[in-house]
Design a protein around this motif. Structure first.
Motif, PDB file in Angstrom:
ATOM      1  N   VAL A 147     -17.224 -66.244  39.593  1.00  0.00           N
ATOM      2  CA  VAL A 147     -17.075 -65.796  40.975  1.00  0.00           C
ATOM      3  C   VAL A 147     -18.008 -64.610  41.222  1.00  0.00           C
ATOM      4  O   VAL A 147     -18.138 -63.727  40.386  1.00  0.00           O
ATOM      5  N   GLY A 148     -18.682 -64.641  42.378  1.00  0.00           N
ATOM      6  CA  GLY A 148     -19.616 -63.582  42.729  1.00  0.00           C
ATOM      7  C   GLY A 148     -21.063 -63.916  42.427  1.00  0.00           C
ATOM      8  O   GLY A 148     -21.972 -63.217  42.859  1.00  0.00           O
ATOM      9  N   GLU A 149     -21.293 -64.992  41.662  1.00  0.00           N
ATOM     10  CA  GLU A 149     -22.655 -65.404  41.336  1.00  0.00           C
ATOM     11  C   GLU A 149     -23.139 -66.495  42.290  1.00  0.00           C
ATOM     12  O   GLU A 149     -22.344 -67.143  42.969  1.00  0.00           O
ATOM     13  N   ILE A 150     -24.441 -66.721  42.296  1.00  0.00           N
ATOM     14  CA  ILE A 150     -25.058 -67.729  43.155  1.00  0.00           C
ATOM     15  C   ILE A 150     -24.829 -69.123  42.562  1.00  0.00           C
ATOM     16  O   ILE A 150     -24.983 -69.333  41.365  1.00  0.00           O
ATOM     17  N   VAL A 151     -24.477 -70.071  43.440  1.00  0.00           N
ATOM     18  CA  VAL A 151     -24.266 -71.456  43.037  1.00  0.00           C
ATOM     19  C   VAL A 151     -25.044 -72.365  43.987  1.00  0.00           C
ATOM     20  O   VAL A 151     -25.195 -72.051  45.165  1.00  0.00           O
ATOM     21  N   ARG A 152     -25.550 -73.478  43.451  1.00  0.00           N
ATOM     22  CA  ARG A 152     -26.234 -74.484  44.268  1.00  0.00           C
ATOM     23  C   ARG A 152     -25.661 -75.843  43.927  1.00  0.00           C
ATOM     24  O   ARG A 152     -25.581 -76.207  42.749  1.00  0.00           O
ATOM     25  N   LEU A 153     -25.243 -76.580  44.950  1.00  0.00           N
ATOM     26  CA  LEU A 153     -24.642 -77.898  44.763  1.00  0.00           C
ATOM     27  C   LEU A 153     -25.292 -78.927  45.680  1.00  0.00           C
ATOM     28  O   LEU A 153     -25.687 -78.603  46.802  1.00  0.00           O
ATOM     29  N   HIS A 154     -25.356 -80.171  45.215  1.00  0.00           N
ATOM     30  CA  HIS A 154     -25.730 -81.296  46.063  1.00  0.00           C
ATOM     31  C   HIS A 154     -24.457 -81.689  46.804  1.00  0.00           C
ATOM     32  O   HIS A 154     -23.359 -81.644  46.230  1.00  0.00           O
ATOM     33  N   THR A 155     -24.569 -82.079  48.068  1.00  0.00           N
ATOM     34  CA  THR A 155     -23.356 -82.319  48.851  1.00  0.00           C
ATOM     35  C   THR A 155     -23.366 -83.644  49.593  1.00  0.00           C
ATOM     36  O   THR A 155     -24.418 -84.232  49.857  1.00  0.00           O
ATOM     37  N   HIS A 156     -22.167 -84.064  49.920  1.00  0.00           N
ATOM     38  CA  HIS A 156     -21.919 -85.209  50.809  1.00  0.00           C
ATOM     39  C   HIS A 156     -20.970 -84.708  51.888  1.00  0.00           C
ATOM     40  O   HIS A 156     -19.900 -84.168  51.581  1.00  0.00           O
ATOM     41  N   PHE A 157     -21.359 -84.869  53.142  1.00  0.00           N
ATOM     42  CA  PHE A 157     -20.567 -84.396  54.267  1.00  0.00           C
ATOM     43  C   PHE A 157     -19.849 -85.589  54.879  1.00  0.00           C
ATOM     44  O   PHE A 157     -20.475 -86.531  55.340  1.00  0.00           O
ATOM     45  N   SER A 158     -18.532 -85.551  54.865  1.00  0.00           N
ATOM     46  CA  SER A 158     -17.717 -86.649  55.381  1.00  0.00           C
ATOM     47  C   SER A 158     -17.067 -86.246  56.700  1.00  0.00           C
ATOM     48  O   SER A 158     -16.390 -85.222  56.774  1.00  0.00           O
ATOM     49  N   VAL A 159     -17.301 -87.050  57.719  1.00  0.00           N
ATOM     50  CA  VAL A 159     -16.690 -86.813  59.030  1.00  0.00           C
ATOM     51  C   VAL A 159     -15.730 -87.962  59.300  1.00  0.00           C
ATOM     52  O   VAL A 159     -16.123 -89.120  59.335  1.00  0.00           O
ATOM     53  N   ARG A 160     -14.460 -87.609  59.470  1.00  0.00           N
ATOM     54  CA  ARG A 160     -13.414 -88.598  59.739  1.00  0.00           C
ATOM     55  C   ARG A 160     -12.569 -88.104  60.894  1.00  0.00           C
ATOM     56  O   ARG A 160     -12.698 -86.964  61.338  1.00  0.00           O
TER      57      ARG A 160
END
Length: 169
Positions: A40-53
């Protein structure tokens, strides 16, 4: 479409919160990806999928692109929603799920969270032959997958012949 997110990790877990651009975004992760998060407090990078329902917008995050690709394949199957897809990825490695689908190993798939016999069969029928090589894993060549399919077919044929009363030999 939100393809990736980078920011400061505020809450670490399957329901992580990442602060970026003045916003704190909740991102749902497979359990195995939580282990790869920084402190916690560190930089993170993630690949994402955005779901709209109808019932809401949800952002799903993955530590690597192959997990995202497999997730998208899984949710393309009728009856597999984003949360079921996340459960599948939490229950096993990407390559094991992909190999089970490619070889038609429904018994393995039934052992994953939220997957019943009908859903496992649907996964195999709809995704067999669609798994990218990078998801199957470096140690599995197309020839090995083909031989696994053949051995499964031979075992199925033997089972049918046994059921007809013929001896295994």
């Amino acid at each position: 479409m939100i393809a990736s997110i980078e920011g400061v990790l505020v809450v670490r877990g399957v329901e992580s919160i990442i602060k970026t651009g003045g916003l704190g975004l909740q991102v749902l992760l497979p359990a195995k990806d939580v282990e790869m998060l920084p402190a916690v407090g560190e930089i993170v990078r993630l690949h994402t999928h955005f779901s709209v329902r109808e019932d809401g917008w949800t952002l799903f995050g993955f530590s690597d692109i192959s997990s995202l690709k497999l997730f998208k394949l899984l949710v393309s199957v009728n009856g597999i929603g984003p949360k079921s897809g996340l459960g599948i990825l939490s229950g096993s490695s990407n390559s094991d799920v992909a190999k089970a689908i490619e070889t038609g190993n429904e018994n393995y798939l039934v052992g994953l969270p939220g997957i019943g016999k009908k859903t496992a069969a649907r996964l195999v029928v709809e995704l067999k032959g669609k798994m990218p090589v990078e998801i199957l894993g470096d140690s599995t060549s197309i020839e090995q997958v083909a031989s696994l399919k053949m051995s499964d077919n031979v075992e199925a044929a033997i089972s049918v012949l046994n059921a007809m009363g013929l001896p295994r030999q």
